[in-house]
Design a protein around this motif. Structure first.
Motif, PDB file in Angstrom:
ATOM      1  N   ASN A 109       9.678  -9.632  25.433  1.00 37.59           N
ATOM      2  CA  ASN A 109      10.521 -10.268  26.447  1.00 37.59           C
ATOM      3  C   ASN A 109      11.866 -10.651  25.865  1.00 37.59           C
ATOM      4  O   ASN A 109      11.991 -10.856  24.657  1.00 37.59           O
ATOM      5  CB  ASN A 109       9.847 -11.548  26.968  1.00 37.59           C
ATOM      6  CG  ASN A 109       8.686 -11.260  27.879  1.00 37.59           C
ATOM      7  OD1 ASN A 109       8.857 -10.701  28.949  1.00 37.59           O
ATOM      8  ND2 ASN A 109       7.492 -11.647  27.450  1.00 37.59           N
ATOM      9  N   LEU A 110      12.846 -10.781  26.742  1.00 38.11           N
ATOM     10  CA  LEU A 110      14.157 -11.248  26.319  1.00 38.11           C
ATOM     11  C   LEU A 110      14.093 -12.732  25.963  1.00 38.11           C
ATOM     12  O   LEU A 110      13.313 -13.487  26.534  1.00 38.11           O
ATOM     13  CB  LEU A 110      15.178 -11.059  27.439  1.00 38.11           C
ATOM     14  CG  LEU A 110      15.477  -9.623  27.866  1.00 38.11           C
ATOM     15  CD1 LEU A 110      16.457  -9.614  29.034  1.00 38.11           C
ATOM     16  CD2 LEU A 110      16.005  -8.806  26.711  1.00 38.11           C
ATOM     17  N   ALA A 153      20.212 -17.414  24.683  1.00 39.43           N
ATOM     18  CA  ALA A 153      20.897 -18.463  23.924  1.00 39.43           C
ATOM     19  C   ALA A 153      20.438 -19.826  24.429  1.00 39.43           C
ATOM     20  O   ALA A 153      20.296 -20.040  25.634  1.00 39.43           O
ATOM     21  CB  ALA A 153      22.414 -18.323  24.087  1.00 39.43           C
ATOM     22  N   GLY A 154      20.178 -20.722  23.487  1.00 38.50           N
ATOM     23  CA  GLY A 154      19.748 -22.070  23.825  1.00 38.50           C
ATOM     24  C   GLY A 154      18.246 -22.256  23.887  1.00 38.50           C
ATOM     25  O   GLY A 154      17.773 -23.388  23.998  1.00 38.50           O
ATOM     26  N   GLU A 155      17.488 -21.160  23.820  1.00 35.89           N
ATOM     27  CA  GLU A 155      16.034 -21.287  23.864  1.00 35.89           C
ATOM     28  C   GLU A 155      15.486 -21.542  22.455  1.00 35.89           C
ATOM     29  O   GLU A 155      16.092 -21.173  21.454  1.00 35.89           O
ATOM     30  CB  GLU A 155      15.389 -20.044  24.474  1.00 35.89           C
ATOM     31  CG  GLU A 155      15.685 -19.937  25.953  1.00 35.89           C
ATOM     32  CD  GLU A 155      14.909 -18.845  26.657  1.00 35.89           C
ATOM     33  OE1 GLU A 155      14.365 -19.117  27.729  1.00 35.89           O
ATOM     34  OE2 GLU A 155      14.865 -17.705  26.135  1.00 35.89           O
ATOM     35  N   THR A 156      14.325 -22.163  22.414  1.00 38.67           N
ATOM     36  CA  THR A 156      13.651 -22.468  21.158  1.00 38.67           C
ATOM     37  C   THR A 156      12.494 -21.509  20.975  1.00 38.67           C
ATOM     38  O   THR A 156      11.698 -21.304  21.907  1.00 38.67           O
ATOM     39  CB  THR A 156      13.144 -23.928  21.148  1.00 38.67           C
ATOM     40  OG1 THR A 156      14.266 -24.797  21.346  1.00 38.67           O
ATOM     41  CG2 THR A 156      12.450 -24.275  19.848  1.00 38.67           C
ATOM     42  N   GLU A 169       6.896 -16.921  20.098  1.00 45.67           N
ATOM     43  CA  GLU A 169       6.774 -17.452  21.450  1.00 45.67           C
ATOM     44  C   GLU A 169       8.042 -18.223  21.800  1.00 45.67           C
ATOM     45  O   GLU A 169       8.710 -18.761  20.916  1.00 45.67           O
ATOM     46  CB  GLU A 169       5.611 -18.441  21.539  1.00 45.67           C
ATOM     47  CG  GLU A 169       4.305 -17.906  21.042  1.00 45.67           C
ATOM     48  CD  GLU A 169       3.278 -18.996  20.756  1.00 45.67           C
ATOM     49  OE1 GLU A 169       2.100 -18.632  20.659  1.00 45.67           O
ATOM     50  OE2 GLU A 169       3.645 -20.184  20.622  1.00 45.67           O
ATOM     51  N   VAL A 170       8.350 -18.293  23.084  1.00 46.83           N
ATOM     52  CA  VAL A 170       9.445 -19.127  23.562  1.00 46.83           C
ATOM     53  C   VAL A 170       8.836 -20.465  23.952  1.00 46.83           C
ATOM     54  O   VAL A 170       7.941 -20.531  24.805  1.00 46.83           O
ATOM     55  CB  VAL A 170      10.188 -18.481  24.746  1.00 46.83           C
ATOM     56  CG1 VAL A 170      11.285 -19.397  25.272  1.00 46.83           C
ATOM     57  CG2 VAL A 170      10.760 -17.130  24.326  1.00 46.83           C
ATOM     58  N   GLY A 188       6.464 -20.642  27.053  1.00 46.36           N
ATOM     59  CA  GLY A 188       5.287 -20.012  26.466  1.00 46.36           C
ATOM     60  C   GLY A 188       5.274 -18.495  26.485  1.00 46.36           C
ATOM     61  O   GLY A 188       4.311 -17.886  26.017  1.00 46.36           O
ATOM     62  N   ARG A 189       6.326 -17.859  27.014  1.00 48.62           N
ATOM     63  CA  ARG A 189       6.285 -16.394  27.052  1.00 48.62           C
ATOM     64  C   ARG A 189       6.337 -15.839  25.633  1.00 48.62           C
ATOM     65  O   ARG A 189       6.928 -16.421  24.740  1.00 48.62           O
ATOM     66  CB  ARG A 189       7.389 -15.819  27.936  1.00 48.62           C
ATOM     67  CG  ARG A 189       8.774 -15.816  27.369  1.00 48.62           C
ATOM     68  CD  ARG A 189       9.782 -15.314  28.425  1.00 48.62           C
ATOM     69  NE  ARG A 189      11.123 -15.374  27.929  1.00 48.62           N
ATOM     70  CZ  ARG A 189      11.886 -16.464  27.906  1.00 48.62           C
ATOM     71  NH1 ARG A 189      11.405 -17.608  28.368  1.00 48.62           N
ATOM     72  NH2 ARG A 189      13.111 -16.416  27.432  1.00 48.62           N
TER      73      ARG A 189
END
Length: 133
Positions: free
Chosen positions: A79-80, A83-86, A114-115, A119-120
């Motif tokens: 998955n993509l 920016a800004g995601e952990t 994982e994001v 959770g993806r």
């Protein structure tokens, strides 16, 4: 999360992405250009997929030490990530690696990214082989 999982967490901000782009000479507009992104229905820059190899290598070094030698690393995108995601890099050493008590040992480890926000799964399957002194 089980007790045998190793975890490394990092938030990927736009300055991190620009630094990576500069280091790799990958200036695709998907990673920084808001007009280009909007024309494709995206509201934030997309993290360069190859950066996950770097984050997995950083995680392995953090878990096993700077003297660990990474001899193989493979991963597949799912998955993509924006920016800004952990992200959370998760590693599970093989049973044989955990049981080994030799001075220098080879470790096989299953990995995933994982994001944290939803959770993806960003990267899986993934794996690494390393030697730990």
């Amino acid at each position: 999360m089980s007790s045998d999982e190793l975890v490394f967490v990092r938030t990927i901000e736009l300055p991190d992405m620009i630094a990576y782009a500069g280091a790799t000479w990958d200036w695709h507009k998907l990673h920084y250009d808001s007009a280009y992104l909007a024309s494709r229905g995206l509201d934030r820059p997309v993290v360069d997929g190859q950066v996950f190899g770097a984050y997995l290598a950083i995680a392995l070094r953090e878990w096993f030490g700077a003297e660990a030698v990474i001899s193989a690393l493979s991963f597949r995108f799912k998955n993509l990530v924006f920016a800004g995601e952990t992200i959370r890099c998760v590693g599970v050493p093989s049973e044989s690696a955990a049981a080994s008590a030799t001075a220098s040992r080879k470790i096989e480890i299953d990995l995933r990214v994982e994001v944290v926000e939803d959770g993806r799964i960003a990267v899986a399957p993934a794996s690494a082989t390393l030697t730990v002194p």
